[in-house]
Every structure is written in structure tokens, then in C-alpha cells.
Design a protein around this motif. Sequence first.
Motif, PDB file in Angstrom:
ATOM      1  N   ARG A  93       0.755  -1.220   0.070  1.00  0.00           N
ATOM      2  CA  ARG A  93      -0.094   0.058  -0.190  1.00  0.00           C
ATOM      3  C   ARG A  93       0.845   1.138   0.097  1.00  0.00           C
ATOM      4  N   VAL A  94       0.798   2.014  -1.185  1.00  0.00           N
ATOM      5  CA  VAL A  94       1.512   3.151  -1.303  1.00  0.00           C
ATOM      6  C   VAL A  94       0.925   4.241  -0.405  1.00  0.00           C
ATOM      7  N   GLN A  95       1.512   4.875   0.700  1.00  0.00           N
ATOM      8  CA  GLN A  95       0.965   6.172   1.298  1.00  0.00           C
ATOM      9  C   GLN A  95       1.125   7.498   0.712  1.00  0.00           C
ATOM     10  N   GLY A  96       0.550   8.401   1.046  1.00  0.00           N
ATOM     11  CA  GLY A  96       0.500   9.657   0.432  1.00  0.00           C
ATOM     12  C   GLY A  96       1.968  10.495   0.287  1.00  0.00           C
ATOM     13  N   ASP A  97       2.573  10.093   1.363  1.00  0.00           N
ATOM     14  CA  ASP A  97       4.136  10.640   1.464  1.00  0.00           C
ATOM     15  C   ASP A  97       5.007   9.605   0.610  1.00  0.00           C
ATOM     16  N   GLY A  98       4.430   8.721   0.046  1.00  0.00           N
ATOM     17  CA  GLY A  98       5.503   7.913  -1.069  1.00  0.00           C
ATOM     18  C   GLY A  98       6.037   6.783  -0.297  1.00  0.00           C
ATOM     19  N   SER A  99       5.669   6.521   1.259  1.00  0.00           N
ATOM     20  CA  SER A  99       6.169   5.507   1.867  1.00  0.00           C
ATOM     21  C   SER A  99       5.280   4.138   1.589  1.00  0.00           C
ATOM     22  N   VAL A 100       5.891   2.851   1.883  1.00  0.00           N
ATOM     23  CA  VAL A 100       5.194   1.784   1.447  1.00  0.00           C
ATOM     24  C   VAL A 100       5.036   0.875   2.723  1.00  0.00           C
ATOM     25  N   GLN A 101       3.973   0.407   2.865  1.00  0.00           N
ATOM     26  CA  GLN A 101       3.777  -0.589   3.783  1.00  0.00           C
ATOM     27  C   GLN A 101       2.657  -1.798   3.294  1.00  0.00           C
ATOM     28  N   THR A 102       2.678  -2.764   4.196  1.00  0.00           N
ATOM     29  CA  THR A 102       2.013  -3.974   3.870  1.00  0.00           C
ATOM     30  C   THR A 102       0.285  -3.612   4.206  1.00  0.00           C
ATOM     31  N   SER A 103      -0.645  -4.315   4.051  1.00  0.00           N
ATOM     32  CA  SER A 103      -1.886  -3.998   4.523  1.00  0.00           C
ATOM     33  C   SER A 103      -2.204  -4.067   5.775  1.00  0.00           C
ATOM     34  N   ALA A 104      -1.068  -4.824   6.617  1.00  0.00           N
ATOM     35  CA  ALA A 104      -1.249  -5.078   8.007  1.00  0.00           C
ATOM     36  C   ALA A 104      -0.644  -3.662   8.502  1.00  0.00           C
ATOM     37  N   VAL A 105      -0.094  -2.609   7.889  1.00  0.00           N
ATOM     38  CA  VAL A 105       0.619  -1.685   8.416  1.00  0.00           C
ATOM     39  C   VAL A 105       1.957  -1.928   8.802  1.00  0.00           C
ATOM     40  N   GLN A 106       2.765  -2.761   8.217  1.00  0.00           N
ATOM     41  CA  GLN A 106       3.900  -3.009   8.668  1.00  0.00           C
ATOM     42  C   GLN A 106       4.893  -2.405   7.478  1.00  0.00           C
ATOM     43  N   GLN A 107       5.728  -1.335   7.895  1.00  0.00           N
ATOM     44  CA  GLN A 107       6.747  -0.776   6.961  1.00  0.00           C
ATOM     45  C   GLN A 107       7.488  -1.405   6.225  1.00  0.00           C
ATOM     46  N   ALA A 108       7.496  -1.292   4.766  1.00  0.00           N
ATOM     47  CA  ALA A 108       8.265  -1.917   3.787  1.00  0.00           C
ATOM     48  C   ALA A 108       9.587  -1.762   3.799  1.00  0.00           C
ATOM     49  N   GLY A 109      10.006  -0.359   4.271  1.00  0.00           N
ATOM     50  CA  GLY A 109      11.414   0.088   4.161  1.00  0.00           C
ATOM     51  C   GLY A 109      11.642   0.880   2.938  1.00  0.00           C
ATOM     52  N   ALA A 110      12.884   0.996   2.693  1.00  0.00           N
ATOM     53  CA  ALA A 110      13.283   1.679   1.442  1.00  0.00           C
ATOM     54  C   ALA A 110      12.984   0.951   0.219  1.00  0.00           C
ATOM     55  N   VAL A 111      12.569   1.532  -0.687  1.00  0.00           N
ATOM     56  CA  VAL A 111      12.353   1.152  -2.142  1.00  0.00           C
ATOM     57  C   VAL A 111      13.696   0.863  -2.920  1.00  0.00           C
ATOM     58  N   ARG A 112      14.204  -0.446  -3.007  1.00  0.00           N
ATOM     59  CA  ARG A 112      15.326  -0.690  -3.850  1.00  0.00           C
ATOM     60  C   ARG A 112      15.285  -0.723  -5.229  1.00  0.00           C
ATOM     61  N   GLU A 113      14.115  -1.319  -5.857  1.00  0.00           N
ATOM     62  CA  GLU A 113      13.832  -1.488  -7.261  1.00  0.00           C
ATOM     63  C   GLU A 113      12.419  -1.082  -7.437  1.00  0.00           C
ATOM     64  N   CYS A 114      12.269  -0.643  -8.593  1.00  0.00           N
ATOM     65  CA  CYS A 114      10.592  -0.625  -9.071  1.00  0.00           C
ATOM     66  C   CYS A 114      10.826  -1.473 -10.472  1.00  0.00           C
ATOM     67  N   LEU A 115       9.855  -2.402 -10.454  1.00  0.00           N
ATOM     68  CA  LEU A 115       9.646  -3.141 -11.709  1.00  0.00           C
ATOM     69  C   LEU A 115       8.345  -3.274 -12.487  1.00  0.00           C
ATOM     70  N   LEU A 116       8.150  -3.397 -13.587  1.00  0.00           N
ATOM     71  CA  LEU A 116       6.972  -3.572 -14.373  1.00  0.00           C
ATOM     72  C   LEU A 116       7.035  -4.624 -15.104  1.00  0.00           C
ATOM     73  N   ASP A 117       5.905  -5.629 -15.018  1.00  0.00           N
ATOM     74  CA  ASP A 117       6.104  -6.863 -15.419  1.00  0.00           C
ATOM     75  C   ASP A 117       5.062  -6.889 -17.047  1.00  0.00           C
ATOM     76  N   GLU A 118       5.054  -7.814 -17.736  1.00  0.00           N
ATOM     77  CA  GLU A 118       4.456  -7.919 -18.796  1.00  0.00           C
ATOM     78  C   GLU A 118       2.957  -7.748 -18.931  1.00  0.00           C
ATOM     79  N   HIS A 119       2.521  -7.832 -17.586  1.00  0.00           N
ATOM     80  CA  HIS A 119       1.116  -7.957 -17.392  1.00  0.00           C
ATOM     81  C   HIS A 119       0.774  -6.382 -16.851  1.00  0.00           C
ATOM     82  N   GLY A 120       1.797  -5.594 -16.947  1.00  0.00           N
ATOM     83  CA  GLY A 120       1.328  -4.202 -16.587  1.00  0.00           C
ATOM     84  C   GLY A 120       1.361  -3.916 -15.015  1.00  0.00           C
ATOM     85  N   ARG A 121       1.977  -4.977 -14.390  1.00  0.00           N
ATOM     86  CA  ARG A 121       1.851  -4.821 -12.831  1.00  0.00           C
ATOM     87  C   ARG A 121       3.189  -4.285 -12.218  1.00  0.00           C
TER      88      ARG A 121
END
Length: 181
Positions: A93-121
Motif C-alpha cells: 500500500r503506497v501512502q500519500g508521502d510515498g512510503s510503502v507498507q503492507t496492508s497490515a501496516v508493517q513498514q516495507a522500508g526503502a524502495v530498492r527497485e521498481c519493476l513493471l512486468d509484462e502484465h502491467g503490474r
Amino acid sequence: MDEIVRQAMAKWPNVPHCVGWLGLDARGRWFLRDDAAQARGPFPQSRGDEIRHEALLAFIARNYAVDARGQWFFQNGPQRVFVELEVAPFVWRVQGDGSVQTSAVQQAGAVRECLLDEHGRLLLACDLGLGLVHSLDMERAAAQVEAGRWTPVEVLSRTLEQRFGYVRSPAQGARQAAAQP
């Protein structure tokens, strides 16, 4: 991990593992997959019953881990319940400030890579692991891309498990191992 879970593991160390009974879909929803759901086919084609009980969802989140082979599981007391993954071990779940967390509100930490697959995910490799960006958060994710904070790199979905060291279907692996002479 919950202390009560650690105590149960110490008290009953040889409880058999459970495979095929729990699934995590691309929207971060957890599903219980009884015998009938499993007989209808593999996850996610046959999902089973969605878990909606908030306390159980929180318990799963606190006791969600990965083994040395890259199989994600929920440690349910002394029993390890391996998870069938629709896409990846996490749904971000991407927050308004750009931070990332799980749906259980666990912080994901720093984004190291951003990937786009062939399905547009859109997937993000974070300190916590690899996760799929929730479909409801694509606008916030797009804002991060447009601001130059994330740069999507094209990737084939079939390469993700090996590249990030996780197993999407422990049940499939168990069936293959059982079929070996």
C-alpha cells in the motif's frame, strides 16, 4: 513472532507442516483453502474462503515469515502453514508521502527497485522483500514515478521467483516432490 507461538513450537516441535491451505492474492487478501477448494484447482483459480476476522489477519501478519528455501509461511502455533502466492510475498500500500507498507501496516522500508512486468503490474523490491503495488494505489505510485523517485524497469514475471528467492506455490513443489521416485 508472538511469544505464544514460540512456546507452542518448543512444546510441540514435530507438528507436520500444512501445504495448500492458505493463499495471498494480488489485492492482499488472505484465503483459507479447505479440501474442496483445493480439489477445484490451484490457487488463485480456486481461492477458497476469504479471511475477514481482523484479529486473525493481525495474527497472520505478526507470524508471517520465510524459510531457507524461499517458501513464505504463517507460523500457527507449532504448525507451519505454507502460503500460496498469487504474485509475490507482499502486497504494498503506497501512502500519500510515498512510503510503502503492507496492508497490515508493517513498514516495507526503502524502495530498492521498481519493476513493471509484462502484465502491467508494478512491483517494488523493498527492505522487507518483493511486493506488488495494490491496484488502488497505482495513482500514488504513478506520482512517485513522475517525480523521479521510482524508475520502473521492465521484467518478465516468470523470472521474479528466482531473482528474488521466493516460491509462489509450495503446494506445487510438494506435489512434484511426492511424484519423484
